[in-house]
Design a protein around this motif. Structure first.
Motif, PDB file in Angstrom:
ATOM      1  N   LEU A  30       0.856  -1.178   0.000  1.00 43.12           N
ATOM      2  CA  LEU A  30       0.000   0.000   0.000  1.00 43.12           C
ATOM      3  C   LEU A  30       0.893   1.229   0.000  1.00 43.12           C
ATOM      4  CD1 LEU A  30      -2.714  -0.935   2.659  1.00 43.12           C
ATOM      5  CD2 LEU A  30      -2.936  -0.998   0.176  1.00 43.12           C
ATOM      6  N   HIS A  31       0.564   2.190  -0.815  1.00 44.81           N
ATOM      7  CA  HIS A  31       1.403   3.385  -0.925  1.00 44.81           C
ATOM      8  C   HIS A  31       0.607   4.605  -0.460  1.00 44.81           C
ATOM      9  CE1 HIS A  31       4.933   5.526  -2.585  1.00 44.81           C
ATOM     10  NE2 HIS A  31       4.064   6.536  -2.608  1.00 44.81           N
ATOM     11  N   TYR A  32       1.112   5.243   0.608  1.00 50.98           N
ATOM     12  CA  TYR A  32       0.476   6.425   1.173  1.00 50.98           C
ATOM     13  C   TYR A  32       1.339   7.655   0.869  1.00 50.98           C
ATOM     14  CZ  TYR A  32      -2.137   3.134   4.202  1.00 50.98           C
ATOM     15  OH  TYR A  32      -2.916   2.124   4.693  1.00 50.98           O
ATOM     16  N   VAL A  45      -4.114  13.034   2.543  1.00 51.47           N
ATOM     17  CA  VAL A  45      -3.525  11.708   2.372  1.00 51.47           C
ATOM     18  C   VAL A  45      -4.034  11.131   1.051  1.00 51.47           C
ATOM     19  CG1 VAL A  45      -3.331   9.361   3.271  1.00 51.47           C
ATOM     20  CG2 VAL A  45      -3.382  11.301   4.858  1.00 51.47           C
ATOM     21  N   THR A  46      -3.111  10.590   0.291  1.00 54.60           N
ATOM     22  CA  THR A  46      -3.454   9.826  -0.908  1.00 54.60           C
ATOM     23  C   THR A  46      -3.008   8.390  -0.682  1.00 54.60           C
ATOM     24  OG1 THR A  46      -3.140  11.764  -2.314  1.00 54.60           O
ATOM     25  CG2 THR A  46      -3.148   9.616  -3.382  1.00 54.60           C
ATOM     26  N   LEU A  47      -3.925   7.461  -0.883  1.00 54.04           N
ATOM     27  CA  LEU A  47      -3.641   6.040  -0.674  1.00 54.04           C
ATOM     28  C   LEU A  47      -3.844   5.296  -1.986  1.00 54.04           C
ATOM     29  CD1 LEU A  47      -3.286   3.342   0.783  1.00 54.04           C
ATOM     30  CD2 LEU A  47      -5.605   3.596   1.701  1.00 54.04           C
ATOM     31  N   ASP A  48      -2.774   4.747  -2.509  1.00 54.47           N
ATOM     32  CA  ASP A  48      -2.828   3.969  -3.748  1.00 54.47           C
ATOM     33  C   ASP A  48      -2.918   2.487  -3.411  1.00 54.47           C
ATOM     34  OD1 ASP A  48      -2.584   6.120  -5.621  1.00 54.47           O
ATOM     35  OD2 ASP A  48      -0.482   6.299  -5.022  1.00 54.47           O
ATOM     36  N   ILE A  49      -4.008   1.865  -3.845  1.00 53.98           N
ATOM     37  CA  ILE A  49      -4.251   0.445  -3.599  1.00 53.98           C
ATOM     38  C   ILE A  49      -4.027  -0.316  -4.901  1.00 53.98           C
ATOM     39  CG2 ILE A  49      -5.955  -1.272  -2.863  1.00 53.98           C
ATOM     40  CD1 ILE A  49      -7.360   0.946  -1.308  1.00 53.98           C
ATOM     41  N   ARG A  95       2.878  -4.581   3.173  1.00 50.26           N
ATOM     42  CA  ARG A  95       3.919  -3.580   3.349  1.00 50.26           C
ATOM     43  C   ARG A  95       3.305  -2.201   3.084  1.00 50.26           C
ATOM     44  NH1 ARG A  95       9.779  -3.244   1.785  1.00 50.26           N
ATOM     45  NH2 ARG A  95      10.122  -1.261   0.701  1.00 50.26           N
ATOM     46  N   CYS A  96       3.632  -1.220   3.945  1.00 46.93           N
ATOM     47  CA  CYS A  96       3.109   0.139   3.801  1.00 46.93           C
ATOM     48  C   CYS A  96       4.258   1.097   3.502  1.00 46.93           C
ATOM     49  CB  CYS A  96       2.393   0.588   5.066  1.00 46.93           C
ATOM     50  SG  CYS A  96       0.930  -0.389   5.488  1.00 46.93           S
ATOM     51  N   GLU A  97       4.180   1.766   2.365  1.00 49.06           N
ATOM     52  CA  GLU A  97       5.182   2.752   1.988  1.00 49.06           C
ATOM     53  C   GLU A  97       4.586   4.146   2.170  1.00 49.06           C
ATOM     54  OE1 GLU A  97       7.598   0.110  -1.348  1.00 49.06           O
ATOM     55  OE2 GLU A  97       6.426   1.874  -1.982  1.00 49.06           O
ATOM     56  N   LEU A  98       5.411   5.069   2.635  1.00 51.18           N
ATOM     57  CA  LEU A  98       4.938   6.421   2.919  1.00 51.18           C
ATOM     58  C   LEU A  98       5.862   7.460   2.304  1.00 51.18           C
ATOM     59  CD1 LEU A  98       3.176   8.516   4.476  1.00 51.18           C
ATOM     60  CD2 LEU A  98       4.759   8.213   6.407  1.00 51.18           C
ATOM     61  N   ASP A  99       5.273   8.381   1.558  1.00 46.49           N
ATOM     62  CA  ASP A  99       5.968   9.588   1.122  1.00 46.49           C
ATOM     63  C   ASP A  99       5.385  10.764   1.893  1.00 46.49           C
ATOM     64  OD1 ASP A  99       7.383   8.129  -0.718  1.00 46.49           O
ATOM     65  OD2 ASP A  99       6.120   8.676  -2.423  1.00 46.49           O
TER      66      ASP A  99
END
Length: 603
Positions: A5-7, A21-25, A133-137
């Protein structure tokens, strides 16, 4: 199925206290997904409904190529914190804004200096992706010139991406791990120090004249004590003390690799100041000690129901007296063990905690185990009657821990201590995070030490008895005493000031005229006289009063009853008040054997 998941967290508008917040699923196997935000944050046992701060939310899909267009997907709200979206398994993007104006260490806050964000108040979880796994920018609003010098800080591991001055990249291996790293973005002072190969960072909001070297010097032996107590395997390699400074405020919340603190900025030592440690600075060091101790005892050693708690609703346990109580014992005793404070100062701090209990009629009505179970309502949602009806699992739990240590030493001829019990908890439960059963303390003591502490725990944990300190503290080389208070702001401890003679039995604060009643204690003169909360006392026997004059008039009363004049809801009342001798509800300790006390303080 891709398991990432990319936040993207953007500091959008500090003037409106908003971040986005933008969450790409990614593509997935389900036709429908549920999105939800926790309703409480681990370590703070009250439902806070973080989702109430979400301002707007939408879902789009498509645009994977130049020929595709974004399509809006309908969101169905299922309850106060949960949404459902039909995706047909396609990748999609969730976008939402969050209002951040709670200056605490539990939620999210933003002003002109910084943004502070807990993951529980910011990042939606996605069904079927709980272990992804959670990725954060983290990025700044590039159109806002006022925040170009802001930087991002968190204990979350850095992702191996190239970073620019306005973007930072982090990664966590699961959602639970992801939300356990508070985030600070803004202007900050930092100071690093090393203890036995562990790297510590002090972060304080804003730019200040605080003596960070002094704080690091004082924290070094405290951190070493905790590291040595629990031993191998090491729980951490890096740790972040993150402190939000304010004019007023107090708090601390533990995380696995960091803690978030809230503290008054001018209660900390300033550069160039010399002299003894102030009480407020000692309290800050104790707060740091408390939260760092939680690195083991709460974040890894924990009640069985807290290993995988349901963050959508309350999770009940009667073990908080073990976790917050034992930690409350170690936070202060560590300062004395390491020489950060003198032994008598430590005894005065313990005496203040005991005094708080002695004034609290609630300790005779609610057990420490019940206090733990009812934390969600009775402890975290206290009203003005709390002192008469509940007991703190922090305060009584700390005294229970002290009594347990003294009991173990007495029953084993000083061969067993609470330190050894803590090490057993770590080895048997903490390393693998197995979760402790309710009877863990009596079970470990019986199995490993052949000492039966069940009668003690039945009395002071599952019953409402006071810890029998008078008969136990001889193991420390001290004597326990009680005395009347010496003033309205007396907290307990050793003093040479003369005691008051008579006692009202209420807590008062100055009003624009007279004194406002903020607490009335059960079984004392004020309650018997019918004095109520929010009454404004204006005179005693016809004399207008302030705080100092009130006590003087009460002490010098010649009759058995005096006349109290007060205002209640716009009405002027006169009540008879019995003159009652002050009770001995302030505790203090005297040292009888300095060598014995030094031995007790040594690990």
């Amino acid at each position: 199925m891709p398991s990432v998941l990319h936040y993207t967290l953007t500091i959008a508008n500090w003037r409106a206290h908003q971040f986005t917040v933008t969450l790409d699923i990614p593509e997935h196997s389900k036709n429908m997904l549920e999105l939800s935000l926790p309703s409480w944050i681990p370590g703070s046992y009250m439902v806070r409904d973080f989702a109430k701060s979400i301002i707007d939310i939408n879902v789009t899909t498509g645009a994977n190529s130049e020929n595709e267009h974004l399509s809006m997907l309908p969101l169905v709200k299922l309850d106060k914190q949960t949404w459902r979206v039909e995706t047909q398994g396609k990748p999609c993007t969730i976008r939402y804004s969050v209002y951040a104006n709670d200056l605490s260490i539990r939620s999210a806050f933003m002003n002109d200096q910084y943004a502070f964000i807990n993951g529980t108040s910011a990042f939606l979880s996605v069904s079927e992706f709980e272990n992804a796994r959670c990725e954060l920018d983290i990025q700044l609003n590039e159109n806002d010139p006022d925040i170009t010098d802001w930087k991002a800080y968190t204990s979350m591991p850095t992702r191996a991406d190239s970073a620019s001055s306005s973007e930072w990249h982090f990664v966590a291996q699961s959602y639970d791990e992801f939300i356990d790293h508070p985030i600070y973005v803004g202007i900050a002072d930092t100071h690093c120090f090393n203890v036995d190969g562990v790297s510590f960072t002090l972060l304080f909001s804003g730019n200040n004249n605080i003596d960070y070297e002094r704080i690091a010097k004082d924290l070094t032996p405290i951190c070493k004590h905790h590291l040595d107590l629990f031993g191998a395997p090491r729980a951490i390699d890096n740790y972040l003390f993150m402190t939000l400074l304010a004019d007023n405020g107090f708090g601390g919340l533990e995380h696995k690799y960091s803690t978030a603190l809230l503290y008054p900025r001018f209660d900390l030592p300033q550069v160039g100041e010399t002299g003894k440690k102030t009480d407020s600075y000692i309290t800050f060091l104790s707060l740091c000690s408390h939260e760092f101790f939680h690195t083991w005892h709460v974040k890894r050693i924990k009640p069985n129901v807290m290993v995988k708690p349901d963050l959508s609703q309350e999770t009940y346990t009667n073990q908080l007296w073990i976790y917050e109580g034992f930690t409350s014992f170690y936070d202060d005793v560590t300062l004395a063990r390491t020489g950060v404070i003198e032994p008598q100062k430590y005894l005065d701090i313990v005496a203040q905690n005991v005094s708080r209990l002695l004034q609290n009629a609630g300790r005779l009505k609610q057990t420490a185990a019940e206090s733990s179970f009812d934390a969600w309502t009775k402890f975290y949602k206290q009203d003005a009657s709390a002192t008469n009806n509940i007991v703190s699992y922090y305060t009584k739990g700390g005294i229970i821990a002290l009594g347990l240590d003294l009991l173990l030493r007495r029953e084993s001829a000083n061969k067993v201590s609470l330190d050894m019990l803590m090490q057993l908890l770590w080895q048997n439960y903490g390393i693998e995070e197995k979760g402790t059963p309710d009877n863990v303390i009596q079970d470990l003591c019986k199995t490993h030490f052949d000492i039966d502490v069940s009668a003690y725990l039945d009395q002071v944990v599952y019953g409402t008895d006071d810890v029998a300190l008078a008969s136990l503290v001889s193991e420390m080389g001290v004597d326990f005493h009680t005395r009347p208070r010496v003033s309205s702001d007396d907290k307990g401890g050793l003093t040479s000031q003369p005691a008051v003679i008579n006692q009202l039995g209420a807590t008062l604060k100055p009003a624009s005229f007279g004194l406002t009643v903020v607490q009335v204690f059960e079984g004392l003169a004020a309650m018997d006289a019918g004095i109520l909360l929010n009454d404004v006392i204006i005179a005693l026997d016809g004399h207008v009063v302030n705080a100092q004059k009130f006590q003087r008039l009460l002490d010098n009363a010649q009759a058995s009853t005096v006349e109290m004049t007060l205002i209640r809801d716009g009405r002027l009342l006169t009540l008879p008040l019995d003159v009652v001798k002050a009770r001995a509800d302030m505790a203090y300790f005297t040292i009888t054997d300095q060598q014995k006390l030094s031995k007790w303080l040594a690990r």
